[in-house]
Design an enzyme around this catalytic site. Sequence first.
Site, PDB file in Angstrom:
ATOM      1  N   SER A 115      53.257   7.903  51.257  1.00  0.00           N
ATOM      2  CA  SER A 115      52.718   7.381  49.995  1.00  0.00           C
ATOM      3  C   SER A 115      51.374   6.692  50.251  1.00  0.00           C
ATOM      4  O   SER A 115      50.465   7.307  50.778  1.00  0.00           O
ATOM      5  CB  SER A 115      53.739   6.448  49.346  1.00  0.00           C
ATOM      6  OG  SER A 115      53.387   6.136  48.031  1.00  0.00           O
ATOM      7  N   ASP A 215      59.057  14.914  43.216  1.00  0.00           N
ATOM      8  CA  ASP A 215      58.327  13.641  43.235  1.00  0.00           C
ATOM      9  C   ASP A 215      57.728  13.360  41.860  1.00  0.00           C
ATOM     10  O   ASP A 215      56.951  14.165  41.336  1.00  0.00           O
ATOM     11  CB  ASP A 215      57.219  13.698  44.289  1.00  0.00           C
ATOM     12  CG  ASP A 215      56.682  12.331  44.670  1.00  0.00           C
ATOM     13  OD1 ASP A 215      56.766  11.410  43.841  1.00  0.00           O
ATOM     14  OD2 ASP A 215      56.178  12.206  45.798  1.00  0.00           O
ATOM     15  N   HIS A 245      60.089  11.281  45.739  1.00  0.00           N
ATOM     16  CA  HIS A 245      59.065  10.506  46.431  1.00  0.00           C
ATOM     17  C   HIS A 245      59.595   9.935  47.743  1.00  0.00           C
ATOM     18  O   HIS A 245      58.843   9.763  48.699  1.00  0.00           O
ATOM     19  CB  HIS A 245      58.565   9.376  45.520  1.00  0.00           C
ATOM     20  CG  HIS A 245      57.328   8.705  46.023  1.00  0.00           C
ATOM     21  ND1 HIS A 245      56.142   9.381  46.234  1.00  0.00           N
ATOM     22  CD2 HIS A 245      57.084   7.420  46.372  1.00  0.00           C
ATOM     23  CE1 HIS A 245      55.225   8.538  46.686  1.00  0.00           C
ATOM     24  NE2 HIS A 245      55.771   7.349  46.784  1.00  0.00           N
TER      25      HIS A 245
END
Length: 268
Positions: A115, A215, A245
């Site tokens: 991320s 995601d 995610h």
Amino acid sequence: MQALITEAQGLADKDPAARLFGTPEPFFLEGWGEHKDTVALLIHGFTGSPSEFRRLGYYLNDLGYTVKAILLPGHGTSPEDMIRTGFRDWWSCVKDEFAVLVRKGYERVIPIGHSMGGLLSLKLAMEEQVPGVVTLATPIHLGSRSLMFAAWVQFFVKYISKRRPAGWENMVNESLAYDRTPVPCVVHFRKLLFNVKKKLELVNVPLFIAQGELDRAALPASAPYIYNRVSSQKKEMKVYPNSSHGILLDSDREEVYQDISMFIAQLG
């Protein structure tokens, strides 16, 4: 606290069943054999912690790689701590940790970021000499439109609660991500995103991009955006159909770990 962490990690090396999960502290696992001088520098995501990387860290260390998972400033404690930090603090932490590993004489330091950690990994590849870089669920296109208004909202609201999708309970418990997001930090996160996005052509080292098809935070379109704009001659993008995610802890995680290890092995 550090003594307890060191003791627990020593126990984990001897007995895999005793390995730590669901704890936010940074961790270091010394490698062995021919891969000892290759370090996987693990950089967690926005509001997350090194806990999200523990399974991957043990996996890579079992293969002989040295593993260093860092804790970004303001993370792993409370949203009240995080609100006093920003992208310069997070970036300085990554630079400093990288510099320490280089000074210690490790031959290869490979940033692996999840991320926001992926953004920081790409930025590190732009500014330092690394043999390759791995990005996991790295955002370019964001799923939440409300984040666009953080610059204005921050003057009225300091924290916003996160919505947890059904089925994420186990991943949330293990990743130890905050249940509230400091709005001023969102502003800094977006500054980092835009900074990296406009300079992607500066990335010219081998790159592996992993993206979960499910995601909804870093939208799947983010992966091809990165892939098409870096200058890397050797690059690979893979989409995992059963992953959200939380790609490091989701259904495809063993495949993700294997793919990362194969990419690292190809770097020499």
